[in-house]
Design a protein around this motif. Structure first.
Motif, PDB file in Angstrom:
ATOM      1  N   HIS A 114       1.303   8.398   2.925  1.00  0.00           N
ATOM      2  CA  HIS A 114       1.179   9.741   3.481  1.00  0.00           C
ATOM      3  C   HIS A 114      -0.295  10.162   3.658  1.00  0.00           C
ATOM      4  N   SER A 115      -1.164   9.185   3.719  1.00  0.00           N
ATOM      5  CA  SER A 115      -2.587   9.492   3.861  1.00  0.00           C
ATOM      6  C   SER A 115      -2.984   9.587   5.328  1.00  0.00           C
ATOM      7  N   GLU A 116      -4.209  10.007   5.566  1.00  0.00           N
ATOM      8  CA  GLU A 116      -4.749  10.071   6.915  1.00  0.00           C
ATOM      9  C   GLU A 116      -4.794   8.684   7.541  1.00  0.00           C
ATOM     10  N   ARG A 117      -5.051   7.659   6.732  1.00  0.00           N
ATOM     11  CA  ARG A 117      -5.086   6.278   7.234  1.00  0.00           C
ATOM     12  C   ARG A 117      -3.706   5.858   7.719  1.00  0.00           C
ATOM     13  N   ALA A 118      -2.687   6.230   6.959  1.00  0.00           N
ATOM     14  CA  ALA A 118      -1.325   5.861   7.353  1.00  0.00           C
ATOM     15  C   ALA A 118      -0.934   6.522   8.668  1.00  0.00           C
ATOM     16  N   ARG A 119      -1.345   7.786   8.866  1.00  0.00           N
ATOM     17  CA  ARG A 119      -1.030   8.486  10.112  1.00  0.00           C
ATOM     18  C   ARG A 119      -1.679   7.794  11.303  1.00  0.00           C
ATOM     19  N   ALA A 120      -2.897   7.271  11.129  1.00  0.00           N
ATOM     20  CA  ALA A 120      -3.559   6.543  12.211  1.00  0.00           C
ATOM     21  C   ALA A 120      -2.804   5.264  12.551  1.00  0.00           C
ATOM     22  N   SER A 130     -11.475   3.954   3.298  1.00  0.00           N
ATOM     23  CA  SER A 130     -10.703   2.726   3.194  1.00  0.00           C
ATOM     24  C   SER A 130      -9.543   2.922   2.235  1.00  0.00           C
ATOM     25  N   MET A 131      -8.594   1.967   2.319  1.00  0.00           N
ATOM     26  CA  MET A 131      -7.518   1.983   1.340  1.00  0.00           C
ATOM     27  C   MET A 131      -8.018   1.578  -0.035  1.00  0.00           C
ATOM     28  N   MET A 132      -9.214   1.048  -0.086  1.00  0.00           N
ATOM     29  CA  MET A 132      -9.856   0.746  -1.358  1.00  0.00           C
ATOM     30  C   MET A 132     -10.694   1.955  -1.753  1.00  0.00           C
ATOM     31  N   ALA A 133     -10.439   2.497  -2.911  1.00  0.00           N
ATOM     32  CA  ALA A 133     -11.105   3.733  -3.344  1.00  0.00           C
ATOM     33  C   ALA A 133     -12.628   3.579  -3.327  1.00  0.00           C
ATOM     34  N   GLY A 134     -13.261   4.616  -2.809  1.00  0.00           N
ATOM     35  CA  GLY A 134     -14.706   4.649  -2.821  1.00  0.00           C
ATOM     36  C   GLY A 134     -15.367   3.904  -1.688  1.00  0.00           C
ATOM     37  N   PHE A 182       0.837  -1.201   0.000  1.00  0.00           N
ATOM     38  CA  PHE A 182       0.000   0.000   0.000  1.00  0.00           C
ATOM     39  C   PHE A 182       0.872   1.252   0.000  1.00  0.00           C
ATOM     40  N   ALA A 183       1.805   1.311  -0.931  1.00  0.00           N
ATOM     41  CA  ALA A 183       2.755   2.429  -0.978  1.00  0.00           C
ATOM     42  C   ALA A 183       2.048   3.764  -1.225  1.00  0.00           C
ATOM     43  N   GLU A 184       0.948   3.725  -1.996  1.00  0.00           N
ATOM     44  CA  GLU A 184       0.270   4.993  -2.337  1.00  0.00           C
ATOM     45  C   GLU A 184      -0.412   5.611  -1.127  1.00  0.00           C
ATOM     46  N   ASP A 185      -0.567   4.834  -0.036  1.00  0.00           N
ATOM     47  CA  ASP A 185      -1.239   5.349   1.154  1.00  0.00           C
ATOM     48  C   ASP A 185      -0.267   5.768   2.246  1.00  0.00           C
TER      49      ASP A 185
END
Length: 469
Positions: free
Chosen positions: A63-69, A86-90, A58-61
Motif C-alpha cells: 500500500h505504499s507509493e511505490r506499489a501504486r506506481a 526504495s523498498m529498502m529502508a533508507g 514485498f508484502a509490507e509495500d
C-alpha cells in the motif's frame, strides 16, 4: 560457423552483466527476472525470488507509493520514470518502469548519496535564507549605519536604511561606487581634526587593504552646510582561507551626544571656576576674620581650603569620572614635600577613586601630612612616610606609616584631624579607620568596601577627561 544462442540466454547474459538493478514480473506478478545488481541491492539471491509472487516477498509495500506506481504501469501499460524511496529502508532510487510482455520490467539505480547531498544542500540554503532574514532584520533595527561590499575594488556597496538616510540617499540601499571616489564629485566630505580625509584613507578603503579601524571619530560635512559627527569602525571581510574579499563599515551618529557632552564640559568648567572663586573668597574672609588668631591655626585652615581646591581641580579635569589615587595623594601632600628630596613614598597599583571618596581621602591625607610635619616623621630631617594601598578580595586598604621621627606619645586631646579621620571618614567611606600611636611612628589604616572607593574602569583607549564617544 558462429555459435548461436537462444534469446533467453542472451537476455540473461545481458541482465547479469549490467550494473543497474533490474527485475521483471509477469501478468500475475510472478518474478521472472532478477539480476545480480538487484540481488545486491535487495540482499536476496535470485534463486530465492524468481518464480515467487512479488507481493509475497514485498508484502509490507503493498500500500505504499511505490506499489501504486507499479500498479499504474501494470494496469495502464505505459512507461513511468521518476525518483522515490526504495523498498529498502533508507535508500533512494531513480527508476524506469515499463510494460514487458504481459507484465512489467523495472530498472533503477541507487541515488541515495545524491539525494542526501540534495537534502543537505536544501537544508543549507534554508538555513542561509533564515540567517539572511535575521541579519537583514538586525541591520534594519539597529540605530547604526552599516555598509558592506564583497568587491575588493568597492564598486558595489550595500547598506542598511540608516546608512542611506545618513548620506541623504532616501530609502535606497544601493550606494555609489567607492572605487572611483577620487574622480567623482560627492555632495559630502569626511574630516578628521578639521582636515579633509583623502578618499583612500577612509575607514572602508583602509579595511579592504587589511586594516582594522576601531572607533575613529570623523566629521561628515555636506555641501548644504550640515555636519554630523560619526564614530566609525571598519574591518575586512575574509574568505575561509583568509583572503580579503571585501569590507564592512559601521558608523554611529554621535553628533547630539557630542554636543551634550561639550555642553556638560562647559558647565563643569564654569562650575569649577565659580567654586575656585568661592574658595578664594572664603580664604580671603578667613584671613581677615582670623588675622588675630594664632598664625599656625590660620595656616592649617588655609591649607585645608587649598587641599579642597586641588582635589576639585583634579576631578574637574577628569570630568568628575574619578581620579588616580597617586595623583590625588601627591596633590594633597605637595605642601609637605621636602625641598631636597621626596620624603613621602607611594606604593600601590594604579587605582581610580570615585569623586566622593577622593574628596574624603584628600582631606584625610592632608591632615596626616600636617600632623607629620608638625609633630611626626616630617618634623625631623631623617623622618619619612610611606603611603601604600591594596585592593584585594573586594576590600580597599590604605596604610600611612611614619618612621624615623620623634618618639610618638598618644595625645591627651584629639585634634580636628584625628576626629575627622576616626569619626567622619568611616561614615564617608562606609568602612573603618584606625590610628595607632606607636613609639617608632604613627600608623593610620583605612579599610573600606572596594565598591564604595573604586571608580568603574574607563572605556578602552579613553583617558580621564576625554569626551565619551
Amino acid at each position: 560457423m558462429p555459435t548461436t544462442i537462444d534469446a533467453q540466454t542472451a537476455l540473461d547474459t545481458i541482465l547479469g552483466e549490467i550494473d543497474q538493478p533490474f527485475y521483471a514480473v509477469d501478468g500475475s506478478w510472478r518474478i521472472t527476472h532478477f539480476n545480480a545488481a538487484a540481488a545486491a541491492h535487495f540482499g536476496r539471491h535470485p534463486d530465492d525470488v524468481i518464480g515467487r509472487k512479488f507481493w509475497e516477498i514485498f508484502a509490507e509495500d503493498r500500500h505504499s507509493e511505490r506499489a501504486r506506481a507499479l500498479l499504474e504501469v501494470m494496469d495502464g501499460r505505459r512507461t513511468l520514470r521518476g525518483e522515490g524511496a526504495s523498498m529498502m529502508a533508507g535508500r533512494w532510487v531513480s527508476y524506469c518502469m515499463f510494460p514487458l510482455g504481459q507484465g512489467i520490467g523495472v530498472m533503477f539505480r541507487d541515488v541515495s548519496d545524491r539525494q542526501q547531498a540534495r537534502l543537505e544542500r536544501d537544508e543549507a540554503v534554508e538555513a542561509l535564507r533564515k540567517r539572511t532574514i535575521e541579519l537583514e532584520t538586525v541591520l534594519e533595527a539597529i540605530p547604526t549605519a552599516v555598509w558592506f561590499s564583497y568587491d575588493r575594488e568597492l564598486r558595489h556597496l550595500t547598506g542598511n536604511r540608516q546608512a542611506a538616510q545618513l548620506l541623504h540617499l532616501g530609502s535606497s540601499n544601493r550606494f555609489p561606487s567607492l572605487s572611483n571616489l577620487l574622480e567623482e564629485r560627492r555632495p559630502y566630505s569626511f574630516y578628521r581634526d578639521g582636515q579633509e580625509v583623502p578618499a583612500d584613507a577612509l575607514p572602508m578603503q583602509r579595511a579592504v587593504r587589511g586594516e582594522e579601524v576601531m572607533d575613529e571619530l570623523l566629521e561628515l560635512r555636506f555641501e548644504s552646510g550640515e555636519a554630523r559627527l560619526l564614530l566609525m569602525r571598519a574591518m575586512p571581510l575574509r574568505s575561509p582561507t583568509g583572503e580579503i574579499q571585501g569590507a564592512v563599515c559601521a558608523a554611529a551618529d554621535v553628533t547630539e551626544r557630542h554636543r551634550y557632552e561639550e555642553h556638560l564640559k562647559l558647565l563643569l568648567n564654569e562650575l569649577n571656576h565659580r567654586v575656585k572663586n568661592m574658595l578664594a573668597i572664603v580664604q580671603s574672609i578667613a584671613a581677615l576674620t582670623l588675622k588675630n588668631v594664632d598664625p599656625a591655626a590660620r595656616r592649617d585652615f588655609e591649607q585645608r581650603l587649598l587641599t579642597l581646591s586641588a582635589v576639585h581641580s583634579l576631578l574637574t579635569d577628569a570630568n568628575w569620572e574619578g581620579v588616580q589615587l597617586q595623583a590625588l595623594a601627591r596633590g594633597s601632600l605637595r605642601a609637605h614635600f621636602d625641598t631636597d628630596r621626596e620624603r613621602i613614598r607611594f606604593v600601590g597599583e594604579v587605582f581610580r577613586l570615585r569623586p566622593k571618596s577622593a574628596v574624603a581621602l584628600s582631606i584625610a591625607l592632608n591632615e596626616l601630612g600636617t600632623n607629620a610635619l608638625k609633630y611626626g616623621a616630617l618634623s625631623v630631617p631623617a623622618g619619612h612616610v610611606t603611603v601604600s594601598w591594596t585592593a584585594l578580595n573586594g576590600r580597599f586598604h590604605l596604610r600611612w606609616e611614619e618612621q624615623g621621627g620623634p618618639a610618638v606619645v598618644r595625645p591627651t586631646r584629639l585634634g580636628f584631624g584625628a576626629r575627622m579621620i576616626e569619626r567622619g571618614l568611616p561614615a564617608e567611606l562606609q568602612g573603618e579607620t584606625r590610628i595607632e600611636y606607636r613609639p617608632e611612628g604613627l600608623v593610620c589604616t583605612i579599610d573600606a568596601p572596594l565598591e564604595t572607593i573604586r571608580e568603574r574602569p574607563l572605556e578602552p583607549g579613553r583617558e580621564p577627561g576625554d569626551v565619551a564617544a
